[in-house]
Design a protein around this motif. Structure first.
Motif, short mmCIF file in Angstrom:
data_model
loop_
_atom_site.label_atom_id
_atom_site.label_comp_id
_atom_site.label_asym_id
_atom_site.label_seq_id
_atom_site.Cartn_x
_atom_site.Cartn_y
_atom_site.Cartn_z
N LYS A 46 0.75 -1.13 0.00
CA LYS A 46 -0.02 0.01 0.09
C LYS A 46 0.86 1.19 0.13
CE LYS A 46 -3.69 -2.47 2.35
NZ LYS A 46 -4.41 -2.59 3.43
N VAL A 47 0.66 2.24 -0.89
CA VAL A 47 1.42 3.33 -1.19
C VAL A 47 0.46 4.43 -0.95
CG1 VAL A 47 2.85 4.45 -2.75
CG2 VAL A 47 2.69 2.12 -2.66
N HIS A 48 0.91 5.54 -0.26
CA HIS A 48 0.40 6.67 -0.26
C HIS A 48 1.52 7.94 -0.13
CE1 HIS A 48 -1.54 10.11 2.42
NE2 HIS A 48 -2.04 10.32 0.98
N CYS A 49 1.46 8.81 -1.30
CA CYS A 49 2.35 9.76 -1.41
C CYS A 49 1.83 11.07 -1.79
CB CYS A 49 3.38 9.45 -2.74
SG CYS A 49 4.40 7.89 -2.52
N PHE A 50 2.31 12.18 -1.08
CA PHE A 50 1.76 13.48 -1.08
C PHE A 50 2.96 14.48 -0.71
CE2 PHE A 50 2.09 11.73 3.01
CZ PHE A 50 2.66 12.51 3.84
N SER A 51 2.50 15.88 -1.29
CA SER A 51 3.06 16.96 -1.10
C SER A 51 2.35 18.10 -0.15
CB SER A 51 3.69 17.56 -2.17
OG SER A 51 2.53 18.42 -2.68
N LYS A 52 2.90 19.14 0.06
CA LYS A 52 2.29 20.03 0.70
C LYS A 52 0.89 20.44 -0.09
CE LYS A 52 3.04 24.22 0.66
NZ LYS A 52 3.87 25.54 0.70
N ASP A 53 1.06 20.49 -1.30
CA ASP A 53 -0.12 20.99 -2.20
C ASP A 53 -0.92 19.76 -2.93
OD1 ASP A 53 0.82 23.70 -1.82
OD2 ASP A 53 2.47 23.30 -3.25
N ASP A 54 -0.25 18.53 -3.18
CA ASP A 54 -0.92 17.57 -3.72
C ASP A 54 -0.74 16.29 -3.00
OD1 ASP A 54 -1.49 18.92 -6.37
OD2 ASP A 54 0.86 19.29 -6.21
N ASP A 55 -2.11 15.50 -2.86
CA ASP A 55 -2.17 14.42 -2.23
C ASP A 55 -2.64 13.38 -3.47
OD1 ASP A 55 -2.96 11.91 -1.14
OD2 ASP A 55 -3.65 13.10 0.59
N LEU A 56 -1.64 12.22 -3.74
CA LEU A 56 -1.66 11.48 -5.03
C LEU A 56 -2.47 10.40 -4.57
CD1 LEU A 56 2.10 11.38 -5.92
CD2 LEU A 56 0.15 12.87 -6.79
N GLY A 57 -3.05 10.18 -3.34
CA GLY A 57 -4.16 9.07 -3.01
C GLY A 57 -3.26 7.82 -2.27
N TYR A 58 -3.96 6.98 -2.07
CA TYR A 58 -3.67 5.57 -1.57
C TYR A 58 -3.91 4.64 -2.83
CZ TYR A 58 -3.97 7.16 3.32
OH TYR A 58 -3.88 7.98 4.21
N HIS A 59 -2.76 4.15 -2.97
CA HIS A 59 -2.79 2.88 -4.06
C HIS A 59 -2.21 1.58 -3.60
CE1 HIS A 59 -3.11 6.10 -7.04
NE2 HIS A 59 -2.39 6.95 -6.16
N GLN A 60 -2.63 0.59 -4.08
CA GLN A 60 -2.28 -0.89 -3.79
C GLN A 60 -1.34 -1.56 -4.89
OE1 GLN A 60 -4.93 -3.60 -2.24
NE2 GLN A 60 -5.95 -2.25 -0.94
#
Length: 143
Positions: A46-60
């Protein structure tokens, strides 16, 4: 007087421009790649990547070689940072996937997720180097 107007125009342009919409330099591209050897009943990555401005969501990422990829433009003032949180069964890791530095020219970078930890490589070396080990016995993500 005309130099002052030019400076004001440039400052207004740079402060009002959304760096995601307009790149002044080449785009940066990042990859998170599952390289966990498949086993029966192996949990998803499970992967969750984000910045201060952008949330790339949760991925499997379910299969060996499956990946999450994203591209972005850096800020004019070097403040861009992306973070990732990964879960694999009872293992977890949070790390800074990208922190902008002046003069950084690694336009394409790779995070390889393996049984024993997270490895990093970029387009110039392409040789993965272990960057992090897993944190053990972490409650699994609900995502």
């Amino acid at each position: 007087m005309s130099n002052n107007l030019l400076v004001i125009f440039v400052v207004v342009l740079l402060t009002s421009c959304n760096p995601i919409q307009a790149c002044f330099v080449e785009e940066y591209t990042f990859h998170v790649i599952r390289q966990i050897i498949p086993r029966p009943n192996s949990p998803p990555l499970k992967v969750h990547c984000f910045s201060k401005d952008d949330d790339l969501g949760y991925h499997q990422l379910l299969d060996y070689g499956s990946s999450l990829q994203w591209s972005f433009c850096i800020n004019v003032i070097p403040t861009t940072s992306f973070y990732c949180h990964l879960w694999w069964g009872k293992k977890s890791i949070k790390f800074n996937a990208y922190k902008e530095k002046l003069g950084d020219e690694n336009w394409e970078s790779y995070w390889y997720v393996k049984d024993d930890g997270i490895y990093f490589a970029h387009e110039y070396t392409m040789t993965p180097v272990k960057a992090f080990g897993w944190d053990e016995n972490v409650p699994p993500s609900k995502a």
